[in-house]
Design a protein around this motif. Structure first.
Motif, short mmCIF file in Angstrom:
data_model
loop_
_atom_site.label_atom_id
_atom_site.label_comp_id
_atom_site.label_asym_id
_atom_site.label_seq_id
_atom_site.Cartn_x
_atom_site.Cartn_y
_atom_site.Cartn_z
N GLN A 147 0.76 -1.17 0.11
CA GLN A 147 0.16 -0.25 -0.19
C GLN A 147 0.71 1.46 -0.30
N PRO A 148 1.23 1.63 -0.67
CA PRO A 148 1.37 2.96 -1.01
C PRO A 148 1.28 3.99 0.15
N VAL A 149 2.11 4.92 0.61
CA VAL A 149 1.63 5.33 2.53
C VAL A 149 2.59 7.33 1.98
N ALA A 150 3.50 6.91 1.44
CA ALA A 150 4.39 8.85 0.76
C ALA A 150 5.07 8.54 -0.17
N LEU A 151 4.77 9.91 -0.93
CA LEU A 151 5.12 10.71 -1.94
C LEU A 151 6.77 11.65 -1.74
N PRO A 195 -0.34 10.90 0.25
CA PRO A 195 0.40 12.55 1.15
C PRO A 195 1.55 12.59 0.23
N THR A 196 1.98 13.31 -0.07
CA THR A 196 3.25 14.05 -0.54
C THR A 196 3.66 14.90 0.51
N VAL A 197 5.40 14.52 1.15
CA VAL A 197 5.68 15.07 2.49
C VAL A 197 7.22 15.26 2.52
N GLY A 198 7.77 15.60 1.25
CA GLY A 198 9.43 15.72 1.33
C GLY A 198 9.38 15.97 0.17
N ARG A 456 -4.74 10.02 4.62
CA ARG A 456 -4.06 8.87 5.45
C ARG A 456 -3.73 9.22 7.10
N ALA A 457 -3.68 10.89 7.50
CA ALA A 457 -3.66 10.71 9.05
C ALA A 457 -2.22 10.16 9.90
N SER A 458 -1.19 9.89 8.24
CA SER A 458 0.13 9.41 9.34
C SER A 458 1.13 9.72 9.37
#
Length: 768
Positions: A147-151, A195-198, A456-458
């Motif tokens: 499961q993709p979780v972050a980009l 989410p794109t986080v960085g 995704r609240a993570s």
């Protein structure tokens, strides 16, 4: 006659290469858009001479896809295997050979990581190119059963202040490219709910005619549900699921394996794929449900080369062959020739191999999620690929010849870097303010706020940290991918100014910065992926840049003990105007044992101590100081993997022993910019002295030596003593407090003034 129409009720041509001269072989390659050189065409001619026949157009097009630089890494494999691929760790489940790296996270889960480029498409059509880059990297992670979780999104453009009149013909302005790329990433990532986080955004003249758009993704999977990117075995059926196949993306990989020129925009627009995030989300859900139920034997995404590459690669990896019934492929439009169907890179498609007894249930699950899916072939017990179209056999070749027939160890020359150091003291206050407002340092809030990094609240540690609505940039993001308190830290790093001067030490510095950023948030560095962006590998000086960079990466990774688990090589990032600087983008992954103990960059309170950890030297090559003052230095900061390891271990131990309130790695602009950013994010000033650092004040403030952090701590004297007892350097600089950043004997600048310079640095060019 080079081309003969075959007598079948559809468009199929026989290509007369057996009778072709060398000049005609080159002409065939050019006219059919194969991007194959004479030696490669002669190799194909020799193969078909042994078979006693000429190839059909679909066969020679298929070879061109498989032999493209983008697909087979023909110019890079030799040096990657020699210098980088021997770094391993016991917790790595799968590395390099699959579409994404798979690494143990805890007893039950693994994380999956991938980093790719989508450079040429983004230069032609920035919105679509960037969007399909996100779509492709999500599929790379998904096909491992995760499961993709972050980009993350490292981006590189020409200078934002470039005058219109100097933009070459066929090139778009950097601000147009920036806005289009950001919008493409925003719309695709937000709509698919990841989410794109960085990431990072870097501007330099050398990217004016060839921007770089790198995208990374991390996912989470159960270890007992990780799926290989290969067929299960003979008798399995190929199930094609997802988007329809059209003429978009044809010759995408050959387009990505050649230099751009002023005609590329017009001639190559059809090679840019069209993404559709609305179908991607149900496709992800359906694939993961099938994975959870154990109904498939293998899965791979249709990326570069489309069906042509995915079927061959999955079959060969299993030691098998395949039979494909091409008329079963669902199409976007009528009248497509078989070769177009076979090599199309239309997006949102996945290929699964399934045992016959599970096919009906697999098709039902896709139907339930409203995702088109159909059986298009089967796995055979030989290593031959055969394709049929409406009952006619139009393709028969040995898979091994198609998939793994080309590899070069290209000649290279490594430039000698002449030592130059013309750096002298400048007005420190003016220099710092110019640094904060520089477009490579200034706030990226306009970009970050467009990405939904909360979905995704993570996302525990966010890309913006500090005062609500007045945050600053963080060193790394931290996500919590499972229900435990264990987390993953993500960062993306490279300084092209340094690699432009010295590819070896610039790359080593990028590795050092990646590690520093992970440690700064209290993460143990665990693995990394690379996206190696370079110019034309057929030019020895460009190949030399690549080899030196890979050498440095292997040296740092091996001696630090950090495995490279996934990666991508992007060559031909070059135009008649310029080649991009060597740009080895690194994506670091760290493990945070307890996300509640993660550390951010913003000062937390007044009266706490400020400590500099690490050793400062007169190293200004590729520095921000040189960029804003116009001075020259080729002394790129040095590093040592053994020293880096000692400092990292000591930092992580100190985080457990002491009350550490905030931490920031020292990078562009030295400790002056690092401390200023800590002030900006918190609204708290500080008073420091750099007299004890042991170098001239301007060197202490602005040098960019590696392996350094600025730390806010409750008991600074004990903290410093801890490092000195371990044979390492640390300096108590001063204390937080007040409303100004004051350096004894140098300057005192109000935090508000620092903030204005930083927040307006990019907006003065963009207006955003």
């Amino acid at each position: 006659m080079l081309y003969r129409r075959v007598d079948v009720p559809f468009e199929l041509y026989e290509i007369n290469i057996l009778d072709a001269s060398d000049e005609e072989l080159v002409k065939i390659s050019e006219e059919l858009g194969l991007a194959l050189n004479l030696e490669e065409m002669k190799k194909i001619k020799e193969y078909f001479a042994k078979k006693g026949r000429n190839p059909y157009d679909i066969e020679i097009q298929s070879i061109a896809q498989a032999w493209s630089e983008h697909c087979c890494y023909k110019s890079s494999k030799c040096y990657l295997k020699q210098f980088l691929f021997d770094v391993d760790a016991e917790y790595v489940i799968s590395a390099i050979k699959e579409d994404a790296g798979v690494v143990e996270f805890d007893e039950e889960h693994a994380y999956v990581v991938a980093l790719e480029s989508h450079n040429h498409p983004s230069a032609i059509e920035p919105y679509g190119g960037a969007a399909t880059g996100i779509g492709g990297i999500l599929r790379d992670v998904l096909c491992m059963g995760a499961q993709p979780v972050a980009l993350v999104d490292p981006l590189f453009f020409g200078r934002p202040d470039t005058p219109d009149e100097v933009i070459p013909r066929g090139t778009k302005h950097p601000l147009y490219l920036l806005s289009g790329v950001v919008a493409g990433i925003r719309d695709y990532g937000n709509r698919v709910g990841i989410p794109t986080v960085g990431g990072m955004v870097f501007f330099d003249d050398a990217y004016l005619t060839n921007c770089l758009v790198n995208v990374g993704c991390i996912g989470i999977a159960r270890k007992d549900r990780v799926i290989p990117s290969k067929a299960g075995g003979a008798g399995d059926l190929f199930v094609l699921a997802g988007g329809l196949t059209g003429r978009d993306g044809i010759h995408g990989v050959t387009f990505a394996s050649a230099e751009l020129d002023e005609k590329s925009e017009e001639e190559a627009r059809g090679a840019v794929q069209l993404g559709n995030p609305i179908i991607k989300e149900p496709l992800i859900h359906a694939c993961l449900e099938i994975v959870e139920k154990g109904l498939l034997t293998g899965m791979k995404d249709l990326g570069g080369g489309g069906l042509s590459c995915v079927v061959g690669e999955m079959s060969l990896a299993a030691g098998c062959g395949a039979e494909v019934w091409l008329e079963k492929v669902p199409l976007k439009e009528k009248g497509m020739a078989p070769w177009e169907i076979w090599i199309s890179e239309s997006q949102e498609r996945m290929m699964l191999t399934v045992k016959p007894q599970h096919v009906d249930e697999v098709l039902y699950i896709f139907q339930k999620w409203d995702v088109p899916a159909v059986v298009v072939g089967r796995v055979t017990d030989d290593k031959i690929l055969r394709i049929y179209y409406h009952g006619h056999k139009i393709y028969e070749m040995d898979i091994e010849f198609v998939v793994s027939a080309v590899e070069y160890c290209r000649p290279y020359t490594s430039k000698k870097v002449e030592a130059v150091d013309e750096v002298r003291e400048a007005d420190c206050e003016k220099t710092l303010l110019e640094m904060l407002s520089h477009y490579n340092v200034a706030s990226r809030e306009w970009i970050i706020r467009q990405y939904d990094h909360e979905v995704r609240a993570s996302t525990v540690v966010k890309p913006l940290q500090g005062r609500p609505n007045m945050e600053g940039h963080g060193d790394a993001a931290v996500i919590r991918p499972t229900e435990s308190w264990k987390g993953l830290a993500l960062t993306a790093d490279v300084n092209p100014w340094m690699t432009k001067i010295d590819p070896y030490w610039g790359t080593a510095s990028a590795f050092d910065e990646m590690i520093r950023n992970l440690v700064a948030v209290n993460a143990t560095p665990h693995s990394f992926a690379d996206c190696l962006n370079f110019g034309n590998p057929e030019k020895p000086e460009r190949m030399g840049e690549f080899v030196e960079s890979v050498k440095a990466l292997g040296w740092m990774a091996r001696n630090f003990g950090l495995p490279c688990v996934s990666g991508n090589v992007s060559f031909y990032n070059e135009t008649p105007h310029a080649s991009v600087p060597p740009t080895p983008t690194l994506m670091g992954v760290g493990v945070v044992e307890d996300v509640r103990k993660a550390i951010t960059v913003d000062f937390k309170r007044k009266g706490s101590g400020i400590v500099l950890v690490g050793e400062t030297a007169r190293e200004f090559g590729g520095s921000l100081y040189c960029a804003v003052t116009g001075m020259k230095s080729t002394v790129v900061p040095r590093t040592s993997p053994e020293r880096l390891r000692k400092y990292c271990d000591a930092m992580l131990e100190a985080f457990d022993k002491f009350k550490v309130l905030s931490c920031h790695d020292v990078a562009e602009g030295g400790i002056a910019v690092a401390i200023a950013e800590m002030c900006i994010a918190s609204g708290i000033g500080c008073s420091v002295s750099v007299d004890t650092v042991g170098v001239e004040p301007y060197v202490a403030l602005f040098a960019e030596s590696n392996t350094r952090w600025v730390v806010e701590v409750e008991n600074p004297e004990e903290f410093v003593e801890f490092f000195r007892e371990n044979g390492l350097k640390a300096y108590h600089l001063g204390y937080t407090g007040g409303d100004a950043f004051e350096v004894e004997g140098q300057f005192s600048i109000a935090v508000g003034e620092l903030d204005r310079a930083w927040r307006n640095g990019l907006t003065k060019y963009t207006g955003w």
